[in-house]
Design an enzyme around this catalytic site. Structure first.
Site, PDB file in Angstrom:
ATOM      1  CG  ASN A 132      -6.823   8.078  -7.545  1.00  0.00           C
ATOM      2  OD1 ASN A 132      -7.242   9.512  -7.416  1.00  0.00           O
ATOM      3  ND2 ASN A 132      -7.186   7.309  -6.598  1.00  0.00           N
ATOM      4  CD  GLU A 171      -9.606   3.355  -6.936  1.00  0.00           C
ATOM      5  OE1 GLU A 171     -10.781   3.129  -7.048  1.00  0.00           O
ATOM      6  OE2 GLU A 171      -9.082   3.737  -5.845  1.00  0.00           O
ATOM      7  CD  GLU A 196       1.357  10.049  -5.953  1.00  0.00           C
ATOM      8  OE1 GLU A 196       0.427   9.228  -6.527  1.00  0.00           O
ATOM      9  OE2 GLU A 196       1.663   9.686  -4.803  1.00  0.00           O
TER      10      GLU A 196
HETATM   11  N1  THU Z   1      -3.258   6.322  -4.705  1.00  0.00           N
HETATM   12  C1  THU Z   1      -2.627   7.466  -5.332  1.00  0.00           C
HETATM   13  O1  THU Z   1      -3.194   7.902  -6.268  1.00  0.00           O
HETATM   14  N2  THU Z   1      -1.340   8.224  -4.718  1.00  0.00           N
HETATM   15  C2  THU Z   1      -0.840   7.852  -3.675  1.00  0.00           C
HETATM   16  O2  THU Z   1       0.233   8.429  -3.246  1.00  0.00           O
HETATM   17  C3  THU Z   1      -1.507   7.001  -2.655  1.00  0.00           C
HETATM   18  C4  THU Z   1      -2.637   6.219  -3.294  1.00  0.00           C
HETATM   19  C5  THU Z   1      -4.175   5.992  -4.845  1.00  0.00           C
HETATM   20  C6  THU Z   1      -4.464   4.644  -5.532  1.00  0.00           C
HETATM   21  C7  THU Z   1      -5.721   4.128  -5.128  1.00  0.00           C
HETATM   22  O3  THU Z   1      -6.610   4.662  -6.255  1.00  0.00           O
HETATM   23  C8  THU Z   1      -6.032   4.934  -4.077  1.00  0.00           C
HETATM   24  O4  THU Z   1      -5.273   5.952  -3.744  1.00  0.00           O
HETATM   25  C9  THU Z   1      -6.030   4.171  -2.838  1.00  0.00           C
HETATM   26  O5  THU Z   1      -4.841   3.472  -2.567  1.00  0.00           O
END
Ligand code: THU
Length: 130
Positions: free
Chosen positions: A46, A48, A59
């Site tokens: 992820n 941000e 994903e």
């Molecule tokens: N997040 C993911 O990368 N995948 C998931 O399946 C759930 C949420 C990330 C998005 C954000 O950076 C952090 O987790 C908190 O929501």
């Protein structure tokens, strides 16, 4: 659901790439590893953004890596979250996964070692497609 022979490699890849997650806002580092239909592994974490809505999940970044490598079909995906219990993909990711692997299994792994598995088609019934 029976795990693929590549499961341990996929889990190691997802766990490793989670360390590269850019998550200063949530402090929630996520990793994903996709096995494509050619047997190649593609990873994502992820990323941000200070404009929070621009955050991209692990994903969807793994799907981007798969597309960039020239692959189009997900055989399975391993998701790793730093939690005691497994976490499932968010709704936006379910929609994206459905386009590239509706019948693919998703293995949701976490720090405790527990792994839950689902088909993308079960995570997103009646997915939008055209
Ligand atoms: N997040 C993911 O990368 N995948 C998931 O399946 C759930 C949420 C990330 C998005 C954000 O950076 C952090 O987790 C908190 O929501």
């Amino acid at each position: 659901m029976e795990k693929p022979a590549e499961f341990d490699s996929l889990l190691a890849a997802a766990q490793s790439v989670a360390k590269n997650a850019i998550a200063p806002h949530s402090d929630f580092q996520v990793g994903a590893a996709i096995l494509d239909d050619n047997g190649q592994i593609h990873v994502g974490c992820n990323v941000e953004n200070s404009s929070y809505g621009l955050t991209v999940c692990a994903e969807r970044n793994a799907v981007g890596a798969m597309a960039a490598a020239g692959s189009r079909t997900i055989r399975c995906l391993v998701l790793f979250t730093p939690t005691d219990a497994p976490v499932t993909p968010c709704g936006a990711c379910r929609q994206v996964l459905a386009e590239f692997g509706l019948s693919a299994p998703v293995y949701c792994a976490c720090a405790s070692g527990q792994v839950d598995s689902y088909l993308v088609s079960d995570l997103l019934p009646q997915a939008f497609r055209f």
